[in-house]
Design a protein around this motif. Structure first.
Motif, PDB file in Angstrom:
ATOM      1  N   VAL A  32       1.299  -1.348   0.087  1.00 29.47           N
ATOM      2  CA  VAL A  32      -0.006  -0.308   0.037  1.00 29.47           C
ATOM      3  C   VAL A  32       1.337   0.977   0.255  1.00 29.47           C
ATOM      4  N   GLU A  33       0.761   2.446  -0.500  1.00 26.03           N
ATOM      5  CA  GLU A  33       1.233   3.345  -0.745  1.00 26.03           C
ATOM      6  C   GLU A  33       0.029   4.529  -1.470  1.00 26.03           C
ATOM      7  N   LEU A  77      -9.201   2.864  -0.022  1.00 32.10           N
ATOM      8  CA  LEU A  77      -7.965   1.462  -0.256  1.00 32.10           C
ATOM      9  C   LEU A  77      -8.673   0.468  -1.217  1.00 32.10           C
ATOM     10  N   THR A  78      -9.815  -0.049  -0.924  1.00 31.69           N
ATOM     11  CA  THR A  78     -10.556  -0.824  -1.633  1.00 31.69           C
ATOM     12  C   THR A  78     -11.777  -0.340  -2.583  1.00 31.69           C
ATOM     13  N   GLY A  79     -10.889   1.443  -3.309  1.00 33.30           N
ATOM     14  CA  GLY A  79     -11.872   1.866  -4.939  1.00 33.30           C
ATOM     15  C   GLY A  79     -13.088   2.262  -4.310  1.00 33.30           C
ATOM     16  N   VAL A  88      -2.878   6.991  -4.802  1.00 33.87           N
ATOM     17  CA  VAL A  88      -2.759   5.784  -3.935  1.00 33.87           C
ATOM     18  C   VAL A  88      -2.628   4.220  -4.549  1.00 33.87           C
ATOM     19  N   ARG A  89      -1.738   3.597  -4.924  1.00 29.37           N
ATOM     20  CA  ARG A  89      -0.989   2.309  -5.361  1.00 29.37           C
ATOM     21  C   ARG A  89      -1.928   1.213  -4.155  1.00 29.37           C
ATOM     22  N   GLU A 101      -8.564  -6.290 -10.049  1.00 26.99           N
ATOM     23  CA  GLU A 101      -7.529  -6.589 -10.664  1.00 26.99           C
ATOM     24  C   GLU A 101      -6.635  -6.882  -8.292  1.00 26.99           C
ATOM     25  N   VAL A 102      -7.664  -5.359  -8.321  1.00 36.00           N
ATOM     26  CA  VAL A 102      -7.103  -5.189  -6.166  1.00 36.00           C
ATOM     27  C   VAL A 102      -7.929  -6.317  -5.690  1.00 36.00           C
TER      28      VAL A 102
END
Length: 340
Positions: A32-33, A77-79, A88-89, A101-102
Motif C-alpha cells: 500500500v502506498e 484503498l478498496t476503491g 493511491v497504489r 485486480e485489487v
C-alpha cells in the motif's frame, strides 16, 4: 435472512474456474502506498493529506477517535470511495482504475456483524463466497475446509451461523477474508465487542496471516492491543495524520514517565515529592504491601530529582525500574497537543 454484501462486479461476472494469478509485489516493495490523500464529503474533510505505506508481512495499526477518517481511508484503498486528491497504489495498482485486480488479492473484515446468511451453515456461507471468487465447486469446498480449519471452526462448520457466538462469527469473517489467499488484509475494528480471549485469538490468526506474507492494515479503538502486535502505527485525528512510526516511538509520547519503586521506611513515604516548593513527582501504592509504589514524574522533572526528594524525606530506595509506558496514554497525549 440477513443481507449479504454485494460482490464486486469482477467476481460476480467472472467465468467459472480458478482466477488467473496476480503477480506478488517484489520483496521489499510496498503493498500500500497512499500519498497526500484527500477526501471531502460536502464541506467536511474526511481525509486531509493522509500518507501511509505498508509492506508485505507488516501489521500496521490505524488508530484514532471516532470520526477520524479510518473507515474512509479503508474505503479509498478498496476503491469503494474515490480520493479527491493525492495518489493511491494498492499492490502496485490504482484501485479506482483496476478494481478487479485489487479485489482478487484483497481480504476485508468489516466492523459490522450482519454479513452472513444466518440460517445456513458456516461452510455453506463460505462456499457461496468461494464460488463468487470463481472457484469450481470441488476446489471451493476444499478451500473452505482449509480456512475453516485455520480459524478453528471445523467442528462448527455444519452449524447455522445463527448459533455462532460473536467471536465465532468474527473468526468466520476472517476465514472469508482468507479465501482468496490475500496479499492485503483490511481489518476494521476486528475485535470490537469481543472478550479478551476471543480478541487474542483473532489477533493470533491475523499474526499468522502476516507471517505467511500478507500485509495487514488493522483499525482499532483498543489502543493497548497494538503493543506486541503491530509493527507500525498511524494516528488519525479529524482526517489528518497526527503520528506515524513504530509502536515504541508512539509510546515515547506518553505524557508521564512512570517508575516502579520498592521502598523501605519506618513510615509511609509522602504522596507528593517536593524539590523546594516545586512538585517533582507523585507516589501511589502499587501493590497491597507497604513496599511497592508507582512514581509518576511531574512536568519536566527528572528521575534524579524525584529520588533525591524521597531520600530527603527519610525513605530508603531498595529498587527502581521503569514502568512500561501506556499506549493509551501516548494516544491521549498526542490528541491533547493537536491544534484547536
Amino acid at each position: 435472512m440477513s443481507a449479504v454484501p454485494d460482490a464486486p462486479a469482477s467476481l460476480a461476472n467472472r467465468p467459472e474456474g480458478a482466477a488467473a494469478e496476480l503477480p506478488e509485489p517484489p520483496a521489499g516493495d510496498f503493498v500500500v502506498e497512499a500519498a497526500a490523500v484527500t477526501r471531502r464529503f460536502g464541506q467536511q474533510a474526511a481525509l486531509d493529506g493522509v500518507s501511509l505505506r505498508l509492506q508485505r508481512g507488516e501489521i500496521h495499526a490505524l488508530v484514532g477517535p471516532n470520526g477520524a477518517g479510518k473507515t474512509t481511508l479503508l474505503r479509498v484503498l478498496t476503491g469503494l470511495v474515490s480520493a479527491d486528491g493525492g495518489s493511491v497504489r494498492v499492490l502496485g495498482l490504482d484501485p479506482d482504475r483496476s478494481p478487479r485486480e485489487v479485489h482478487r488479492r484483497l481480504g476485508v473484515v468489516g466492523s459490522g456483524s450482519r454479513s452472513f446468511y444466518l440460517r445456513i451453515s458456516g461452510f455453506e456461507n463460505l462456499l457461496f463466497f468461494a464460488r463468487l471468487h470463481g472457484l469450481r465447486w470441488r476446489a471451493a469446498a476444499a478451500r473452505v475446509a482449509t480456512v475453516l480449519e485455520a480459524v478453528d471452526l471445523s467442528d462448527a462448520a455444519r452449524k447455522p451461523v445463527a448459533a455462532y457466538s460473536t467471536g465465532m462469527q468474527r473468526r468466520l469473517a476472517i476465514a472469508r477474508a482468507l479465501l482468496p489467499e490475500p496479499s492485503l488484509l483490511l481489518m476494521d475494528e476486528a475485535t470490537h465487542d469481543l472478550d479478551p480471549h476471543a480478541s487474542a485469538r483473532v489477533r493470533e490468526l491475523v499474526t499468522n496471516a502476516a507471517g505467511a506474507g500478507a500485509a495487514v492494515l488493522w483499525t482499532t479503538q483498543r489502543i493497548e492491543e497494538i503493543k506486541g502486535f503491530a509493527r507500525n502505527v498511524t494516528l488519525l485525528d479529524r482526517g489528518t495524520v497526527r503520528f506515524t512510526g513504530s509502536v515504541p516511538r508512539l509510546l515515547a509520547h506518553a505524557l508521564h514517565s512512570q517508575y516502579l519503586l520498592r521502598l523501605s521506611s519506618a513510615r509511609r513515604p509522602p504522596t507528593r515529592l517536593l524539590n523546594g516548593e516545586t512538585v517533582v513527582g507523585t507516589l501511589a501504592p502499587h501493590d497491597a504491601d507497604d513496599e511497592h509504589y508507582t512514581l509518576t514524574l511531574a512536568g519536566e522533572a527528572t528521575l534524579g530529582e524525584a529520588l533525591d526528594a524521597l531520600l530527603a524525606a527519610g525513605t530508603r530506595i531498595l529498587s527502581c525500574a521503569e514502568a512500561r509506558p501506556s499506549a493509551e496514554e501516548a494516544f491521549l497525549s498526542l490528541l491533547r497537543d493537536r491544534p484547536a
